[in-house]
Design an enzyme around this catalytic site. Structure first.
Site, PDB file in Angstrom:
ATOM      1  N   GLU A 152       0.855  -1.178   0.000  1.00 44.35           N
ATOM      2  CA  GLU A 152       0.000   0.000   0.000  1.00 44.35           C
ATOM      3  C   GLU A 152       0.904   1.246   0.000  1.00 44.35           C
ATOM      4  OE1 GLU A 152      -2.772   0.396   3.256  1.00 44.35           O
ATOM      5  OE2 GLU A 152      -3.816   2.008   2.240  1.00 44.35           O
ATOM      6  N   GLY A 159       2.868   2.645  10.810  1.00 44.01           N
ATOM      7  CA  GLY A 159       2.595   1.865  12.013  1.00 44.01           C
ATOM      8  C   GLY A 159       2.453   0.379  11.735  1.00 44.01           C
ATOM      9  N   ALA A 160       1.561   0.047  10.812  1.00 43.82           N
ATOM     10  CA  ALA A 160       1.307  -1.354  10.523  1.00 43.82           C
ATOM     11  C   ALA A 160       0.486  -1.459   9.253  1.00 43.82           C
ATOM     12  CB  ALA A 160       0.550  -2.007  11.672  1.00 43.82           C
ATOM     13  N   MET A 161       0.360  -2.684   8.735  1.00 46.57           N
ATOM     14  CA  MET A 161      -0.323  -2.879   7.463  1.00 46.57           C
ATOM     15  C   MET A 161      -1.218  -4.110   7.511  1.00 46.57           C
ATOM     16  SD  MET A 161      -0.889  -1.779   4.482  1.00 46.57           S
ATOM     17  CE  MET A 161      -2.082  -2.604   3.461  1.00 46.57           C
ATOM     18  N   GLU A 162      -2.449  -3.939   7.016  1.00 49.06           N
ATOM     19  CA  GLU A 162      -3.510  -4.940   7.183  1.00 49.06           C
ATOM     20  C   GLU A 162      -3.548  -6.026   6.110  1.00 49.06           C
ATOM     21  OE1 GLU A 162      -3.996  -1.676   6.276  1.00 49.06           O
ATOM     22  OE2 GLU A 162      -5.619  -1.479   4.823  1.00 49.06           O
ATOM     23  N   ASN A 163      -2.426  -6.371   5.468  1.00 47.45           N
ATOM     24  CA  ASN A 163      -2.419  -7.414   4.432  1.00 47.45           C
ATOM     25  C   ASN A 163      -3.286  -8.602   4.836  1.00 47.45           C
ATOM     26  OD1 ASN A 163      -0.098  -5.906   3.338  1.00 47.45           O
ATOM     27  ND2 ASN A 163       0.948  -6.783   5.096  1.00 47.45           N
ATOM     28  N   HIS A 200      -6.868  -1.937  15.104  1.00 47.53           N
ATOM     29  CA  HIS A 200      -7.077  -1.229  13.840  1.00 47.53           C
ATOM     30  C   HIS A 200      -6.833  -2.165  12.645  1.00 47.53           C
ATOM     31  CE1 HIS A 200      -6.827   2.418  11.208  1.00 47.53           C
ATOM     32  NE2 HIS A 200      -6.036   1.634  10.504  1.00 47.53           N
ATOM     33  N   GLU A 201      -5.692  -2.836  12.652  1.00 48.24           N
ATOM     34  CA  GLU A 201      -5.375  -3.699  11.505  1.00 48.24           C
ATOM     35  C   GLU A 201      -6.343  -4.875  11.441  1.00 48.24           C
ATOM     36  OE1 GLU A 201      -3.505  -2.166   9.589  1.00 48.24           O
ATOM     37  OE2 GLU A 201      -2.656  -0.795  11.070  1.00 48.24           O
ATOM     38  N   HIS A 243      -9.618  -3.825   9.908  1.00 49.21           N
ATOM     39  CA  HIS A 243      -9.533  -3.656   8.458  1.00 49.21           C
ATOM     40  C   HIS A 243      -9.996  -4.902   7.693  1.00 49.21           C
ATOM     41  CE1 HIS A 243      -8.006   0.218   7.358  1.00 49.21           C
ATOM     42  NE2 HIS A 243      -6.835   0.108   7.946  1.00 49.21           N
TER      43      HIS A 243
HETATM   44  N1  TRP Z   1      -3.170   0.807   5.728  1.00 57.69           N
HETATM   45  C1  TRP Z   1      -2.221   1.106   6.765  1.00 57.69           C
HETATM   46  C2  TRP Z   1      -3.056   1.418   8.005  1.00 57.69           C
HETATM   47  O1  TRP Z   1      -3.610   0.562   8.582  1.00 57.69           O
HETATM   48  C3  TRP Z   1      -1.367   2.271   6.406  1.00 57.69           C
HETATM   49  C4  TRP Z   1      -0.027   1.975   5.888  1.00 57.69           C
HETATM   50  C5  TRP Z   1       0.856   1.107   6.372  1.00 57.69           C
HETATM   51  C6  TRP Z   1       0.628   2.605   4.820  1.00 57.69           C
HETATM   52  N2  TRP Z   1       2.020   1.189   5.684  1.00 57.69           N
HETATM   53  C7  TRP Z   1       1.902   2.086   4.717  1.00 57.69           C
HETATM   54  C8  TRP Z   1       0.271   3.580   3.937  1.00 57.69           C
HETATM   55  C9  TRP Z   1       2.818   2.517   3.758  1.00 57.69           C
HETATM   56  C10 TRP Z   1       1.168   4.015   2.985  1.00 57.69           C
HETATM   57  C11 TRP Z   1       2.417   3.478   2.901  1.00 57.69           C
HETATM   58  O2  TRP Z   1      -3.292   2.520   8.371  1.00 57.69           O
HETATM   59 ZN    ZN Z   2      -5.645   1.735   8.518  1.00 54.05          ZN
END
Ligand code: TRP
Ligand code: ZN
Length: 861
Positions: A121, A261-265, A297-298, A301
């Site tokens: 993302e 912070g983190a990513m919801e893959n 949060h993740e 998502h």
């Molecule tokens: N979607 C992520 C969240 O939960 C946001 C995010 C994580 C993101 N890493 C990123 C956005 C890198 C842009 C680039 O909020």
């Molecule tokens: Zn988010």
């Protein structure tokens, strides 16, 4: 300046000419030469001659076939591959090579210490292979990963593990399949050698879910809080929204190098380690709180973002605003709801209002974007969440839930728009939300002016509310918005409250049977993200603070009282003595300490002076020196006047063993406040006492409280404690970030030498965003004395650094430039210095698109 980068407009959205239904990916992982084979099933959606334009950046193309035949692209550029003469449906095979070990931008596939991981993302997938890198193309993924077995025992991707095997060259392989179609930004891959914590969760309908948390070797004991938080979040979403998890496994991986912070893959969240790892000795209560809320949060998502995703990136708030709202609801249910609301109001006032007032102003659904990464903003996230909250207030909890149910019923498995969301809310409740939609398209901070007339004879109160949104750089004309405006009337007999619906430019509201002239508390619960203009007497503010029912307005009344006095003092540079600080503040503090609110965290917040950022948002032209001086005078005065009380609070701190419970955490917040004032009290025994608190601390919250107090008050104790702290923690990356931040936010005039020596520390690396943020974030955003030096040296230091950082990691550089963008809000001297630095950036030939967008917007404004 570098080649002009292009903007994209929401108005230009077109559905894709081709879509991809299935993807089969093979990764042969190597540090510098990772080979990616992507086999996609492509289907034409548009007219017969439609060209296929695939996105791709930083890729080496090795092979390309269509239905097994070699294909020559019509055109190949730095960012795209164009194919023509294509059948209606075909198999596309693309083989590319990438260099993960040199990927310092941390987008796409990169190596973080010894771990391979991805961040796709918003538009990182195009750094992995040529693809239709847009969220409205949703495909089913099958992923094979091949890598050295010894170095990378864990090979992870989305969905379910279906096959694995060994090769005879020391490598092994796995195959993952994700049964849910998804946009490529939710794709993830991880390869590494971890400690793994496992647990199980059974959903309401009886589905067994394996929970797996992957952390650096040796950090297992720091993973339990995150795992417990995950289970709480899973349960909460079932109870509150009826939403269950949908795969057999949920994996969370903590990495040291991460842009956000983190990513919801899907099924495989990747986290900045800072939002996973915690134990009492090394993490603060705030860390525990943040971990719980980011984990939630993740997880949330999975429904708001993954099952229903965004049609295009202009719709980002569809998933982010909604998911932030959901994580806030969850956090409020877990701990002190008052504290959660106050924290959120602070984010809006300190950061979101500032964004509205500067060159990057945009609506929660932006209309024009150059670099998407620049729009992961407080506006899209936090104002977005406030907009959802207003909707919930408007529809009631039941009505909101009905809207959510209809939204999932209609759109599960789709990529949709913010309008689709609002429409589901409207249809489920049979209401018209046309005017409400303006909150999505209009940028800027509405100002609500409040005037009151009290008629004693008829026991009537008339409130006149008027709204006005000043123009923003992106948008000149503003229309009235529907604003839920909570008011509480407080008099000596008690209080009553109501939420007024303000939807026109000006409206009158009449209250009957009002026995005496009440204090009027505005914006109960922070009912809307607006500024309030109201003339209010000190005595009314004190009454609201002490007798109000709504926790938010009680806190806010204190903030307003502090602000009014700080501004008065700031404007009058002849008043240099703390003696002249008004009686009203003393009265407020005395009363609060005598009969405190039940929630210790609320008391702690009520005793806290507004930050420099909050105060500066209340001025048209920021009086830097005046505000800093006045704030300091008032702190010192309150510290001295109530010295024995602060001392007593510190002495009487509970001594039980650390646990992260709401009760203990709230108490420690109050202890923090007391230590802050004690440090400023100039009592001869204060340092000894603080040293004692440091020594008998069994937890990071208390330790950091002492350090922060000493740092803010400039006590000599600070230096000795900081060296002690460094000796203890110098091997611990996350804890050292706190040490870096304390040094970088230390109020002082000249920071050049200090910053220089921090960057020589063995723990520092420009490649690690947490390190960069730990030093430069606090310097530029929480150290106004150093950053806003009148001769511009603070601005120059930051810019020198950004010129290096931009080529390493544009995303992180772009976040750090924010404080320079607001130059128009400062005095002419500072304006000139800031502008000069922005111009230096603009002259950089290779400036990233991220910085280019912000810098040009700022200079043109
Ligand atoms: N979607 C992520 C969240 O939960 C946001 C995010 C994580 C993101 N890493 C990123 C956005 C890198 C842009 C680039 O909020
Ligand atoms: Zn988010």
């Amino acid at each position: 300046m570098s080649q002009p980068h292009q903007s994209m407009r929401l108005a230009d959205y077109r559905p894709p000419a081709y879509t991809i239904t299935d993807v089969d990916l093979t990764f042969e992982l190597e540090d510098h030469q990772t080979r990616v084979t992507a086999v996609s099933q492509v289907v034409r959606q548009g007219e017969t001659q439609a060209v296929l334009e695939l996105d791709g950046e930083h890729l080496t193309l090795l092979a390309l076939t269509v239905d097994g035949e070699d294909k020559t692209p019509e055109q190949q550029t730095d960012t795209a591959l164009v194919l023509t003469d294509l059948p209606e449906q075909f198999e596309l095979k693309v083989v590319t090579e990438i260099d993960p070990a040199n990927n310092t931008a941390l987008e796409g596939l990169y190596k973080s210490d010894g771990t391979f991981c991805t961040q796709c993302e918003a538009q990182g997938f195009r750094r992995i292979t040529y693809f239709l890198d847009r969220p409205d193309v949703m495909a089913k993924y099958s992923v094979k990963v091949i890598a050295d077995k010894h170095k990378y025992p864990s090979l992870l991707s989305n969905g379910n593990l279906v096959e694995r095997g060994d090769l005879d060259d020391g490598r092994h392989w796995v195959r993952w399949q994700d049964p849910f179609a998804k946009p490529c930004y939710l794709f993830a891959l991880v390869a590494g050698d971890f400690d793994c914590l496992t647990d199980r969760y059974t959903t309401g309908s009886g589905r067994e879910v394996a929970l797996e948390l992957y952390v650096d070797k040796g950090n297992r004991h720091r993973g339990y809080h995150a795992l417990a938080s995950l289970k709480k979040a899973m349960q909460w979403d079932e109870q509150v929204y009826g939403l269950e998890y949908d795969l057999g496994v949920y994996m969370v991986v903590a990495v040291d190098f991460f842009n956000m912070g983190a990513m919801e893959n899907k099924g495989l969240n990747i986290f900045n380690a800072k939002f996973v790892l915690a134990d009492a000795e090394s993490a603060t209560d705030d860390d525990y709180f943040n971990i719980e809320s980011v984990i939630a949060h993740e997880y949330f998502h999975n429904w708001t973002g993954n099952r229903v995703t965004c049609r295009d990136w202009f719709q980002l708030s569809l998933k982010e605003g909604l998911t932030v709202f959901r994580d806030q609801q969850f956090s409020a249910d877990m701990a002190s709801p008052a504290l959660v609301r106050i924290k959120q109001a602070r984010v809006i006032r300190e950061h979101q209002f500032a964004e509205d007032a500067g060159p990057m102003a945009h609506p929660i659904r932006p209309e024009e974007v150059m670099e998407m990464n620049n729009f992961y903003s407080v506006t899209v996230y936090d104002k977005g969440a406030e907009v959802i909250r207003m909707l919930q207030r408007l529809l009631g909890q039941g009505g909101f839930r009905k809207g959510m149910d209809l939204y999932f019923e209609r759109h599960d498995g789709q990529a949709v728009t913010c309008d689709d969301f609002v429409q589901a809310m409207a249809d489920a409740n049979g209401v018209d939300l046309e005017q409400f939609k303006r909150w999505y398209s209009q940028s800027g901070t509405p100002q609500v002016t409040v005037q009151s007339e009290y008629d004693a004879k008829h026991q009537q109160l008339i409130l006149t509310l008027s709204q006005h949104t000043p123009p923003t750089q992106d948008q000149a004309d503003k229309q009235p918005l529907p604003i839920p405006f909570g008011v509480e009337l407080v008099d000596e007999h008690g209080s009553r409250s109501e939420v007024l619906s303000l939807s026109e430019s000006e409206q009158r509201f009449c209250f009957d049977h009002v026995a005496s002239n009440p204090a009027i508390a505005c914006l109960t619960g922070f009912s809307a993200p607006v500024k309030v203009k109201q003339t209010i007497a000190d005595s009314d503010l004190i009454r609201i603070a002490l007798k109000g029912q709504d926790d938010f307005v009680r806190w806010d009344a204190c903030q307003t009282l502090f602000s009014q006095h700080i501004h008065q003092l700031a404007e009058d540079s002849s008043r240099n003595s703390s003696e002249q600080v008004s009686e009203a503040l003393s009265e407020l503090i005395a009363e609060l300490l005598k009969s405190p609110p039940e929630d210790a965290a609320l008391l702690a917040e009520m005793l806290m002076l507004p930050s420099f950022d909050t105060l500066s948002q209340q001025q048209d032209i920021v009086n830097v020196d005046g505000l800093l001086r006045a704030r300091k005078l008032i702190v010192t005065r309150l510290a001295q006047e109530f010295a024995t009380q602060w001392q007593q609070l510190v002495d009487e701190r509970p001594k039980q063993d650390y646990a992260y419970t709401a009760e203990q955490a709230n108490w420690r917040r109050l202890l923090d406040r007391a230590m802050f004032y004690l440090a400023h009290s100039e009592l001869p025994e204060a340092e000894t006492q603080l040293q004692q608190v440091y020594q008998d601390s069994d937890n990071m919250t208390q330790t950091l409280g002492v350090l922060t107090g000493c740092q803010q008050a400039n006590l000599s104790l600070f230096d000795s404690l900081m060296s002690d702290f460094e000796q203890l923690w110098r091997k611990d990356s996350l804890v050292m970030d706190k040490w870096f931040s304390l040094h970088a936010s230390r109020p002082q005039d000249d920071m050049a030498g200090q910053l220089e020596s921090l960057m020589e520390h063995p723990m520092y690396s420009i490649n690690n965003p947490n390190k960069v943020r730990a030093i430069w974030g606090p310097f530029a955003m929480r150290n106004p004395q150093a950053f806003h030096q009148a001769d511009g040296r603070g601005y120059r230091l930051l810019t020198d650094y950004l010129l290096n950082l931009d080529s390493v990691n544009p995303q992180v550089a772009s976040r750090l430039v924010t404080p320079l963008l607001a130059f128009k809000r400062f005095d002419l001297g500072r304006q000139q210095h800031m502008r000069q630095q922005l111009e230096r950036l603009a002259e950089q030939a290779t400036l990233s698109r991220d910085l280019y967008e912000k810098v040009t917007r700022a200079l043109k404004g």
